[in-house]
Design an enzyme around this catalytic site. Structure first.
Site, PDB file in Angstrom:
ATOM      1  N   LYS A 157      -0.769  -0.646  -5.323  1.00 51.54           N
ATOM      2  CA  LYS A 157      -1.678  -0.147  -6.367  1.00 51.54           C
ATOM      3  C   LYS A 157      -1.114  -0.619  -7.710  1.00 51.54           C
ATOM      4  O   LYS A 157      -0.438   0.134  -8.413  1.00 51.54           O
ATOM      5  CB  LYS A 157      -1.771   1.379  -6.259  1.00 51.54           C
ATOM      6  CG  LYS A 157      -2.975   1.966  -6.974  1.00 51.54           C
ATOM      7  CD  LYS A 157      -3.199   3.401  -6.568  1.00 51.54           C
ATOM      8  CE  LYS A 157      -4.121   4.119  -7.538  1.00 51.54           C
ATOM      9  NZ  LYS A 157      -5.476   3.607  -7.626  1.00 51.54           N
TER      10      LYS A 157
HETATM   11  C1  LIG Z   1      -8.856  -0.028  -4.742  1.00 52.37           C
HETATM   12  C2  LIG Z   1      -8.761   1.364  -4.208  1.00 52.37           C
HETATM   13  N1  LIG Z   1      -9.095   1.592  -2.923  1.00 52.37           N
HETATM   14  C3  LIG Z   1      -9.016   2.823  -2.391  1.00 52.37           C
HETATM   15  C4  LIG Z   1      -8.604   3.910  -3.139  1.00 52.37           C
HETATM   16  C5  LIG Z   1      -8.528   5.276  -2.512  1.00 52.37           C
HETATM   17  O1  LIG Z   1      -7.186   5.673  -2.369  1.00 52.37           O
HETATM   18  P1  LIG Z   1      -6.753   7.201  -2.445  1.00 52.37           P
HETATM   19  O2  LIG Z   1      -7.540   7.913  -1.422  1.00 52.37           O
HETATM   20  O3  LIG Z   1      -5.310   7.179  -2.134  1.00 52.37           O
HETATM   21  O4  LIG Z   1      -7.032   7.677  -3.818  1.00 52.37           O
HETATM   22  C6  LIG Z   1      -8.256   3.714  -4.473  1.00 52.37           C
HETATM   23  C7  LIG Z   1      -7.785   4.829  -5.296  1.00 52.37           C
HETATM   24  O5  LIG Z   1      -6.600   4.982  -5.488  1.00 52.37           O
HETATM   25  C8  LIG Z   1      -8.331   2.420  -5.029  1.00 52.37           C
HETATM   26  O6  LIG Z   1      -8.019   2.207  -6.300  1.00 52.37           O
END
Ligand SMILES: Cc1ncc(COP(=O)(O)O)c(C=O)c1O
Length: 316
Positions: A157
């Site tokens: 991330k």
């Molecule tokens: C690109 C992306 N995909 C998926 C997610 C979903 O992840 P999470 O459930 O950990 O927030 C996020 C959010 O963080 C994201 O930025």
């Protein structure tokens, strides 16, 4: 955005408006940062953070993958996050820890520039709106492909990677949709711009696998467990684009958005949120808000300051 009073910055609590960085900070120029999106919910037992440990593990891993060693341990970040929520007097909030390469050296190999760390918390409603959660949103398959694993690291991330999500999001909003769904570099369904995706086919729940360039979502993981505990079959496999149009139900999951049904994708009208989406959404909401005994371990309660005893005298 709704301001809070204080931001945690490199170990200090500073007033919100004074949390500033140098304009030559490396991360600002090259996107060298990693971050998390986490939520704290009001529960019967007080404010509690949803799966904080999982998020902090992902933050650490995101950093390792991009040669950004976090200057604080997961435990130090956890303690700082608790204190920040308490000191801001928030009962529920969004939590944004960010580690980035700061000011000190320019150029791409800038090992001597310090890695700085901030944590901000603020009140933030569901990313795609309460109505979206209730009625479903309209999504479009993006002309932009998700970053591929042979040039970046989809599992991390990382700040710079979000230019990809921003291109897709902007194009979808400009075309009159609420959200974009990105395909991976092979043309298989990947995820939304900030959410993972699930479809329902013949009563089973299907979601793209890690090899489809997804972010390993904490909500995704939680929803897979909830769905299996409820007796549904959940399959992690490649999803072809046309399956989005043929699906009985489609929903997105993410910390910011929570669980959001999709009611329309491009020309395909899926209709009002379906039964399976509804059942899983209700259980997920219960888990987030501390109403599901079986998932209480996912919540990290924020210890509250001891109440002020009006009758006591203050000694100096
Ligand atoms: C690109 C992306 N995909 C998926 C997610 C979903 O992840 P999470 O459930 O950990 O927030 C996020 C959010 O963080 C994201 O930025």
């Amino acid at each position: 955005m709704d301001k809070a009073d204080l931001i945690w910055m490199n170990g200090e609590l500073v007033p919100w408006d004074e949390a500033k960085v140098h304009v030559l900070s490396h991360g600002l120029h090259y996107g060298t940062g990693v971050f998390e999106g986490i939520r704290c919910y009001e529960t019967e037992r007080g404010p509690a953070i949803f799966r904080l440990d999982e998020h902090l593990k992902r933050l650490e891993r995101s950093g390792q993958l991009y040669h950004l060693t976090l200057p604080y341990s997961a435990e130090e970040i956890r303690v700082a996050t608790h204190e920040l929520i308490r000191r801001n007097g928030l009962r529920s909030c969004y939590i944004r820890p960010l580690a980035f390469r700061g000011y000190g050296e320019m150029g791409l190999y800038a090992d001597s520039a310090p890695i700085e760390m901030v944590i901000a918390v603020w009140p933030w409603g569901s990313y795609l709106g309460e109505e979206g959660k209730r009625e479903g949103i309209r999504a479009t398959v993006s002309p932009w492909r998700r970053i591929s694993p042979d040039s970046l690291i989809p599992a991390s991330k990382a700040s710079g990677q979000y230019l990809n999500s921003i291109l897709a999001k902007n194009a979808s909003v400009e075309a009159g949709y609420d959200e974009a769904i990105l395909l991976d570099q092979r043309g298989m369904v990947c995820e939304g711009t900030g959410e993972n995706i699930f479809i329902v086919r013949d009563g089973d729940i299907v979601t793209p696998p890690h090899t489809a360039s997804i972010l390993d979502g904490v909500s995704r993981k939680s929803v897979i467990q909830i769905a299996r505990d409820l007796g549904f079959v959940v399959v992690e496999r490649d999803v072809a684009r046309a399956e989005l149009y043929l699906a009985e139900e489609v929903f997105l999951t993410g910390t910011a958005a929570e669980l959001v049904p999709v009611r329309e994708i491009d020309h395909a009208v899926l209709g009002r949120p379906g039964e399976i989406t509804r059942v899983i959404q209700a259980k997920f909401e219960d888990a987030l808000h501390g109403r599901a005994e079986e998932y209480l371990e996912w919540l990290d309660p924020v210890e509250q300051a001891a109440p002020v005893d009006e009758g006591s005298t203050v000694s100096s």
